[in-house]
Scaffold this motif. Sequence first.
Motif, short mmCIF file in Angstrom:
data_model
loop_
_atom_site.label_atom_id
_atom_site.label_comp_id
_atom_site.label_asym_id
_atom_site.label_seq_id
_atom_site.Cartn_x
_atom_site.Cartn_y
_atom_site.Cartn_z
N VAL A 85 17.18 -14.81 14.24
CA VAL A 85 17.62 -16.42 13.85
C VAL A 85 16.45 -16.96 13.48
N ALA A 86 15.21 -16.76 13.58
CA ALA A 86 14.26 -17.23 12.58
C ALA A 86 14.50 -17.52 11.51
N TYR A 87 15.53 -17.01 10.47
CA TYR A 87 15.60 -16.72 9.11
C TYR A 87 16.70 -17.18 9.08
N GLY A 88 17.45 -17.88 9.78
CA GLY A 88 18.47 -18.76 9.78
C GLY A 88 20.04 -17.52 9.62
N VAL A 89 20.27 -16.40 10.25
CA VAL A 89 21.32 -16.36 9.92
C VAL A 89 22.21 -16.83 11.01
N HIS A 90 23.88 -16.82 10.58
CA HIS A 90 25.06 -16.97 11.49
C HIS A 90 25.41 -15.53 12.09
N ALA A 91 26.28 -15.90 12.99
CA ALA A 91 27.13 -15.15 13.15
C ALA A 91 28.37 -14.25 11.80
N VAL A 92 28.59 -15.35 11.16
CA VAL A 92 29.45 -14.96 10.27
C VAL A 92 28.93 -13.89 8.96
N ASP A 93 27.49 -13.95 9.06
CA ASP A 93 26.56 -13.16 8.52
C ASP A 93 26.80 -11.81 8.53
N TYR A 94 26.77 -11.97 9.70
CA TYR A 94 27.14 -10.10 10.59
C TYR A 94 28.35 -9.30 9.45
N ASP A 95 28.81 -10.26 9.09
CA ASP A 95 30.52 -9.56 8.62
C ASP A 95 30.30 -9.04 7.88
N LEU A 96 29.87 -9.74 6.12
CA LEU A 96 28.95 -9.98 5.35
C LEU A 96 28.54 -9.20 5.35
N VAL A 97 27.08 -8.59 5.75
CA VAL A 97 26.26 -7.80 5.95
C VAL A 97 27.43 -6.02 5.93
N GLY A 98 27.61 -6.35 6.92
CA GLY A 98 28.80 -5.18 7.73
C GLY A 98 29.35 -4.80 6.11
N SER A 99 29.83 -5.19 5.89
CA SER A 99 30.45 -5.25 4.28
C SER A 99 30.48 -4.74 3.55
N VAL A 100 29.23 -5.25 3.28
CA VAL A 100 28.32 -4.64 1.85
C VAL A 100 27.60 -3.32 2.48
N LEU A 101 27.15 -3.25 3.56
CA LEU A 101 26.67 -2.14 4.28
C LEU A 101 27.66 -0.40 3.90
N LEU A 102 28.53 -1.00 4.25
CA LEU A 102 29.49 0.13 4.81
C LEU A 102 29.95 0.68 3.01
N LYS A 103 30.07 -0.71 1.94
CA LYS A 103 30.46 -0.53 0.67
C LYS A 103 29.59 0.06 0.00
N THR A 104 27.94 -0.11 0.14
CA THR A 104 26.98 0.71 -0.44
C THR A 104 27.11 1.95 0.39
N LEU A 105 27.15 2.47 1.74
CA LEU A 105 26.89 3.93 1.38
C LEU A 105 28.40 4.56 1.11
#
Length: 140
Positions: A85-105
């Motif tokens: 929250v302090a970094y400025g992360v929004h709810a929509v950002d979680y889906d984006l990060v999740g997709s990149v994590l799965l792609k990386t794995l």
Amino acid sequence: MDARQILIIKHSWSYILLQSGQMEQMSALFYKTLFLDFPALKTLFHNDLAAQTRKFTDMMTFLVAHLQFPDELEGEMRALAQRHVAYGVHAVDYDLVGSVLLKTLARLLSERWTLELQTAWQTLYQTLSNAMQYNARQIL
């Protein structure tokens, strides 16, 4: 998450940890892909990226190591949500990060990346993401 999903996540993460240089490659590939796919997210990272990659892999290792103890993860999810929250992360950002994590794995695990493993990691990420977003809403 069921016991089998926890087991195969732990096994796949251990494989990444034990491969020489794989952990550093994983972090570098994750952030490279994140910033290529979603360049706007780079503005959320004000710190040294090398330090950030270590934090990321350390946190992932902690989370995977404690999967069978969800009560122990609760406090960490609350603290992690506060930081995000302090970094400025929004709810929509979680889906984006999740997709990149799965792609990386998927890229790193290559032929080891099965539909079952993908489903387990998706379930894990969604569970963690939901917990962090819930905790973030409690803060706001």
